[in-house]
Structure formats: C-alpha cells, structure tokens
Write an enzyme that holds these catalytic residues in place. Structure first.
Site, PDB file in Angstrom:
ATOM      1  N   ASP A 158       0.804  -1.220   0.000  1.00 24.85           N
ATOM      2  CA  ASP A 158       0.000   0.000   0.000  1.00 24.85           C
ATOM      3  C   ASP A 158       0.839   1.273   0.000  1.00 24.85           C
ATOM      4  O   ASP A 158       0.336   2.354   0.273  1.00 24.85           O
ATOM      5  CB  ASP A 158      -0.931   0.014   1.214  1.00 24.85           C
ATOM      6  CG  ASP A 158      -0.165  -0.084   2.541  1.00 24.85           C
ATOM      7  OD1 ASP A 158       1.081  -0.150   2.501  1.00 24.85           O
ATOM      8  OD2 ASP A 158      -0.815  -0.101   3.598  1.00 24.85           O
ATOM      9  N   CYS A 161       4.824  -0.206   2.738  1.00 27.88           N
ATOM     10  CA  CYS A 161       5.344  -1.546   3.032  1.00 27.88           C
ATOM     11  C   CYS A 161       6.664  -1.534   3.795  1.00 27.88           C
ATOM     12  O   CYS A 161       6.847  -2.303   4.743  1.00 27.88           O
ATOM     13  CB  CYS A 161       5.455  -2.368   1.754  1.00 27.88           C
ATOM     14  SG  CYS A 161       6.529  -1.653   0.484  1.00 27.88           S
ATOM     15  N   HIS A 280       8.825  -4.209  -3.622  1.00 27.86           N
ATOM     16  CA  HIS A 280       7.995  -4.356  -2.420  1.00 27.86           C
ATOM     17  C   HIS A 280       8.862  -4.886  -1.284  1.00 27.86           C
ATOM     18  O   HIS A 280       9.809  -5.638  -1.500  1.00 27.86           O
ATOM     19  CB  HIS A 280       6.850  -5.333  -2.703  1.00 27.86           C
ATOM     20  CG  HIS A 280       5.992  -5.629  -1.510  1.00 27.86           C
ATOM     21  ND1 HIS A 280       5.163  -4.689  -0.952  1.00 27.86           N
ATOM     22  CD2 HIS A 280       5.843  -6.764  -0.765  1.00 27.86           C
ATOM     23  CE1 HIS A 280       4.528  -5.228   0.087  1.00 27.86           C
ATOM     24  NE2 HIS A 280       4.934  -6.480   0.221  1.00 27.86           N
TER      25      HIS A 280
END
Length: 294
Positions: A158, A161, A280
C-alpha cells in the site's frame, strides 16, 4: 373430498395460497440467479429481501385464514378473497421474467460476465506465474530464509510496506513506534541533513539533482502520503534507530545498512517482482515448522 368441499372458501383459499407460494419461490429463484455469486454485498441484501418477502407472505396467509375462520360462509366472500389474492403482484409470470429482459438486469448480467472474465484472466495469470519471475523469486527467498529458520511475513502493498515491515519487527522487540512515527522521524532526519541525501535524488524529467524546493516536497511527501520508501529512507531509519537494517534479496547478497551499530538487526525482504506492482518490502518471522512436524 367431494365437490362441495373442494369448492369451499377454505379449500379455495388454501389452494390459491399454495399456488402463490410456488410463484414466490419462482421469483426468489430468479432473484438468486440475477445476482453474481462473487458479489457479496448484493447477495447479502438479496438474502435479506428474500427473508422479508417470505415472512410477509407467510404472515398474510395466516391473517387470511384467520379472517376466513371468523366470517360466515358466503359465496361472494370466496370471490372477494380469491380476487384479492390473485391481484397481488408477487409471482406472476411478468415479474418472474422481467429481471431477465429489463435493461437493469442486462447491465447486471454484463457486469457479472465481465467480472467472471476478469477472474478467469487472474486465474490464468496465477497458473502462468508458477513458472514466472514472481514465483521463482518467492521460492528463492523462501530457501534463503529457511536456512536462517525464518520465513516471510506478508506486508500489505500500500506504499507503506517498508515502514510497516520495520514497524512489525520493532513491535516484536517491544518498541511501539508506528508507521506515522517512522515516517515523521525519517523526514525530519533527512531535512536536517539535506547534504547527505540531496546528491542521490534527481528529477526524473531533467536528470538534474533535486533543488531545495524539490527536496522539501520529497520530505513532505514522506510524512503526508504513502510514498514508497527506499534505500535513502532505510539509511535515515538506521541512524534514527541506531540499528543495522539488513535487506535480503533473491538475486544478490544481502545489503546491510548501519553496520556501525551493534543492536539486533532489523531484517527486511526486498521483492522485485511482488504482486506485479514492482518493488515491495516484506518482514520476516520465525519459521513455522508445525506443518512439517505434524
């Protein structure tokens, strides 16, 4: 039962009520077919509507029978009751068929078909991904972590992270810092030491080093938006927490930021191909061997 009994007011009313119940069930089935199974919100509303409809019909049928029992038997009453029942628009052929031909129903069916097509594409992509970069990366990381008796702790993708992964590990150590705290302290640290960070930030359009105004906005975005955090923010956080931060990757050796500190390192997992959204960060936790040992 003789002809007279079959034509009695009670018998005719019961017969009519049975017919009406069948028609109501047909309408209910049509309602169920009109709402996609994966539309949880509409199916919940549909279930409530069905329960309300069935309760109303059941209550009205009971009232009709009670009213009939209290009245003297007259030929005109049978006509009045049956006409009143048949005039109710609960399950006639037109309402049952209407959802299948109305424009609203066609739009719902089109949307349901589009959602099914999308779900099918996602399923196909997941199957294809078993031999894709994301799956291979996950497998490699799982192997690296297992050697340390660790496993990936999934963090939402989002924009927060990196901060959420650090928050998770700090909380495990009894530190109550939140994502908001970490973002605020990171921005403050970088603003006070702009000369340490400015040379590594460039305008994507011009390729020039950030101006003071651009750097100020960059720091403001750290606090006020879900701006993705990277190596510069990790460097700042390492100094803020006085803790080494180790970043494990599938395709290269781990990176350790803040090696000068002696506290227990924070370990993050960097994933280049996660979720198809690009870079990520995940956290780690102790490897769960209960499944293997069971």
């Amino acid at each position: 039962m003789d002809v007279a009994e079959e034509n009695s007011e009670e018998a005719l009313l019961i017969k009519q009520q049975r017919k009406e119940k069948k028609e109501v069930q047909a309408k209910i089935q049509c309602m169920k077919n009109s709402v996609p199974k994966n539309d949880k919100k509409r199916r919940k509303q549909m279930t409530e509507d069905i329960a309300k409809l069935e309760a109303e019909v059941e209550a009205r049928h009971k009232e009709e029978l009670e009213a009939l029992a209290q009245k003297p038997t007259e030929p005109t009453q049978v006509s009045s009751i049956t006409n009143g029942v048949t005039s109710l628009d609960l399950g006639s052929e037109e309402p049952v068929q209407q959802p299948r031909v109305s424009k609203a129903q066609k739009r719902r069916e089109k949307k349901a078909a589009q959602e099914k097509e999308r779900d099918d594409r996602i399923a196909e992509a997941e199957i294809a991904n078993l031999s894709g970069a994301r799956h291979l990366e996950s497998q490699k990381l799982a192997q690296i972590l297992a050697e340390r008796e660790l496993q990936i702790r999934q963090i939402p993708s989002d924009g927060h992270c990196m901060y959420r992964a650090i928050e998770h590990q700090l909380n495990e150590q009894g530190n109550s810092l939140t994502v908001a705290n970490l973002r605020s302290q990171t921005a403050d640290y970088m603003q006070k030491r702009a000369e340490d960070f400015l040379p590594f930030l460039t305008n994507s359009s011009t390729g020039d080093m950030y101006t003071q105004e651009e750097f100020q906005k960059y720091c403001t975005d750290i606090v006020n938006t879900p701006a993705w955090g990277g190596q510069l923010e990790l460097r700042a956080l390492s100094h803020i927490l006085k803790t080494p931060i180790e970043v494990i990757q599938a395709e290269s050796l781990p990176i350790v930021i803040g090696e000068e500190y002696s506290n227990k390192p924070i370990t993050l997992v960097y994933m280049r191909h996660a979720y198809g959204l690009g870079e990520h960060y995940n956290s780690v936790e102790q490897l769960d061997t209960s499944t293997e040992n069971s």
